[in-house]
Scaffold this active site. Structure first.
Site, PDB file in Angstrom:
ATOM      1  N   GLU A  36     -40.302  -9.789  21.591  1.00 19.41           N
ATOM      2  CA  GLU A  36     -39.014  -9.591  20.924  1.00 19.41           C
ATOM      3  C   GLU A  36     -38.443 -10.914  20.418  1.00 19.41           C
ATOM      4  O   GLU A  36     -37.886 -10.976  19.317  1.00 19.41           O
ATOM      5  CB  GLU A  36     -38.026  -8.907  21.870  1.00 19.41           C
ATOM      6  CG  GLU A  36     -38.311  -7.438  22.113  1.00 19.41           C
ATOM      7  CD  GLU A  36     -38.303  -6.623  20.828  1.00 19.41           C
ATOM      8  OE1 GLU A  36     -37.486  -6.922  19.932  1.00 19.41           O
ATOM      9  OE2 GLU A  36     -39.121  -5.701  20.705  1.00 19.41           O
ATOM     10  N   TYR A 119     -29.215  -5.783  20.491  1.00 17.96           N
ATOM     11  CA  TYR A 119     -30.504  -5.273  20.047  1.00 17.96           C
ATOM     12  C   TYR A 119     -31.602  -5.584  21.064  1.00 17.96           C
ATOM     13  O   TYR A 119     -32.386  -4.705  21.447  1.00 17.96           O
ATOM     14  CB  TYR A 119     -30.893  -5.856  18.681  1.00 17.96           C
ATOM     15  CG  TYR A 119     -32.353  -5.613  18.398  1.00 17.96           C
ATOM     16  CD1 TYR A 119     -32.778  -4.377  17.931  1.00 17.96           C
ATOM     17  CD2 TYR A 119     -33.316  -6.590  18.675  1.00 17.96           C
ATOM     18  CE1 TYR A 119     -34.123  -4.126  17.728  1.00 17.96           C
ATOM     19  CE2 TYR A 119     -34.662  -6.336  18.480  1.00 17.96           C
ATOM     20  CZ  TYR A 119     -35.055  -5.101  18.004  1.00 17.96           C
ATOM     21  OH  TYR A 119     -36.389  -4.841  17.830  1.00 17.96           O
ATOM     22  N   ASP A 137     -31.878  -2.403  14.713  1.00 19.24           N
ATOM     23  CA  ASP A 137     -31.869  -3.634  13.930  1.00 19.24           C
ATOM     24  C   ASP A 137     -31.558  -3.296  12.473  1.00 19.24           C
ATOM     25  O   ASP A 137     -31.229  -2.146  12.143  1.00 19.24           O
ATOM     26  CB  ASP A 137     -33.192  -4.384  14.067  1.00 19.24           C
ATOM     27  CG  ASP A 137     -34.367  -3.601  13.488  1.00 19.24           C
ATOM     28  OD1 ASP A 137     -34.174  -2.445  13.042  1.00 19.24           O
ATOM     29  OD2 ASP A 137     -35.488  -4.143  13.466  1.00 19.24           O
ATOM     30  N   CYS A 190     -40.201   3.399   4.324  1.00 24.25           N
ATOM     31  CA  CYS A 190     -38.791   3.359   3.912  1.00 24.25           C
ATOM     32  C   CYS A 190     -38.335   1.907   3.799  1.00 24.25           C
ATOM     33  O   CYS A 190     -37.397   1.464   4.459  1.00 24.25           O
ATOM     34  CB  CYS A 190     -37.928   4.131   4.911  1.00 24.25           C
ATOM     35  SG  CYS A 190     -36.251   4.476   4.333  1.00 24.25           S
ATOM     36  N   CYS A 197     -41.093   7.294  -0.920  1.00 24.51           N
ATOM     37  CA  CYS A 197     -40.527   8.554  -0.450  1.00 24.51           C
ATOM     38  C   CYS A 197     -41.556   9.679  -0.393  1.00 24.51           C
ATOM     39  O   CYS A 197     -41.519  10.524   0.506  1.00 24.51           O
ATOM     40  CB  CYS A 197     -39.356   8.970  -1.338  1.00 24.51           C
ATOM     41  SG  CYS A 197     -37.965   7.809  -1.291  1.00 24.51           S
ATOM     42  N   CYS A 200     -43.324   9.833   2.898  1.00 19.18           N
ATOM     43  CA  CYS A 200     -42.482   9.773   4.094  1.00 19.18           C
ATOM     44  C   CYS A 200     -42.562  11.067   4.902  1.00 19.18           C
ATOM     45  O   CYS A 200     -42.345  12.154   4.354  1.00 19.18           O
ATOM     46  CB  CYS A 200     -41.038   9.496   3.691  1.00 19.18           C
ATOM     47  SG  CYS A 200     -39.926   9.361   5.115  1.00 19.18           S
TER      48      CYS A 200
END
Length: 301
Positions: A36, A119, A137, A190, A197, A200
């Site tokens: 992270e 986060y 995020d 995305c 799209c 998706c």
């Protein structure tokens, strides 16, 4: 019967997701934390190359806490944003001293540790402990806005509303895979600039999809253009303070442990960009815990 967006999303992740990334195949809190910190503002490809090397050097909180700060900064080479290495070292020291090396899972305990904001706390809970939490995020917030509220420019929802919608979407007991899937959807389908799209998995349930890829892309471009940028952000990278700081660190990393460089030698090697004060930059790096002035020279802390 129409399947739920989460079912479609998780099925898509099982086939197309990046489940083999090294930090996704573990539930070790230490390894999740390292990933992270590394992934903040750094591309996944660069992190993959550095992650295992860093873990090999420092496999536990105890190993990292006992290491010299200078060695940790050396091991961080190639990732940039070197303050993350300092914060990660401070975090390891705190986990060892306060929790005997065992990462806590409570929100308040996590948020009290160095370098951990909302986060990162949520990400640790979801990815290391599989607790139902949402690591919201910028990318996940963008995906949720499009999915639930439509085009993001002008914004149809506040950050709090988007966060609430994300939590409502989270399927119980699937925090690890759902967060991973949403992140991969934002990174590969995305996207901010050129959404795909038609590929998706959640398109049938998406509030932005009826507008079409071109209109979504135009909305994204308007949003990005409207964002305020500070003076440094408007400069070419080679003329920023961050670039100069990185050059200074690279020169110091090349020294033997404990080695120093005289300021004049360091200035000559860095080729300081006109308009910056070397002393001011080093002062800032010293305040950040990256370097120290010692024996008439400068070295890694």
């Amino acid at each position: 019967m129409q399947r739920s967006p989460n079912t479609e999303l998780l099925d898509w992740y099982g086939i197309h997701g990046r489940a083999t990334l090294p930090w996704r195949t573990t539930r070790d809190p230490y390894r999740v934390v390292v990933s992270e910190f590394m992934l903040q503002q750094t591309q996944v490809e660069r992190v993959v190359a550095a992650y295992q090397r860093f873990i090999d050097f420092y496999p536990t909180f105890e190993a990292l806490a006992s290491a010299a700060r200078a060695d940790i900064v050396r091991a961080w080479k190639g990732l940039g944003y070197n303050m993350r290495a300092v914060r990660l070292h401070e975090l390891a020291c705190a986990v060892v001293s306060q929790y005997a090396g065992a990462m806590p899972s409570g929100v308040e305990q996590l948020r009290a540790l160095p370098g951990i904001g909302p986060y990162t706390a949520a990400a640790i809970r979801a990815f290391a402990f599989e607790i139902d939490d949402v690591a919201v995020d910028v990318n996940l917030r963008r995906v949720v806005h499009r999915l639930r509220f439509g085009l993001e420019h002008p914004p149809k929802a506040s950050a709090n509303e988007i966060d609430g919608a994300a939590r409502a979407l989270l399927p119980g007991g699937r925090a690890h895979d759902w967060n991973s899937a949403m992140m991969d959807l934002g990174a590969t389908i995305c996207t901010a600039r050129v959404p795909k799209c038609m590929q998706c998995p959640v398109r049938p349930a998406c509030a932005a999809a009826p507008h079409g890829e071109a209109e979504i892309a135009r909305s994204a471009q308007l949003r990005l253009a409207a964002k305020r940028q500070g003076p440094q952000a408007k400069l070419p990278f080679l003329k920023t303070r961050r670039y100069v700081r990185g050059r200074i660190l690279d020169q110091l990393r090349a020294l033997e442990p404990g080695g120093v460089l005289r300021p004049a030698d360091l200035v000559a090697r860095v080729e300081l960009t006109r308009g910056y004060s070397f002393d001011e930059i080093v002062d800032g790096m010293e305040r950040d815990g990256l370097v120290v002035r010692d024996l008439g020279g400068i070295r890694l802390r």
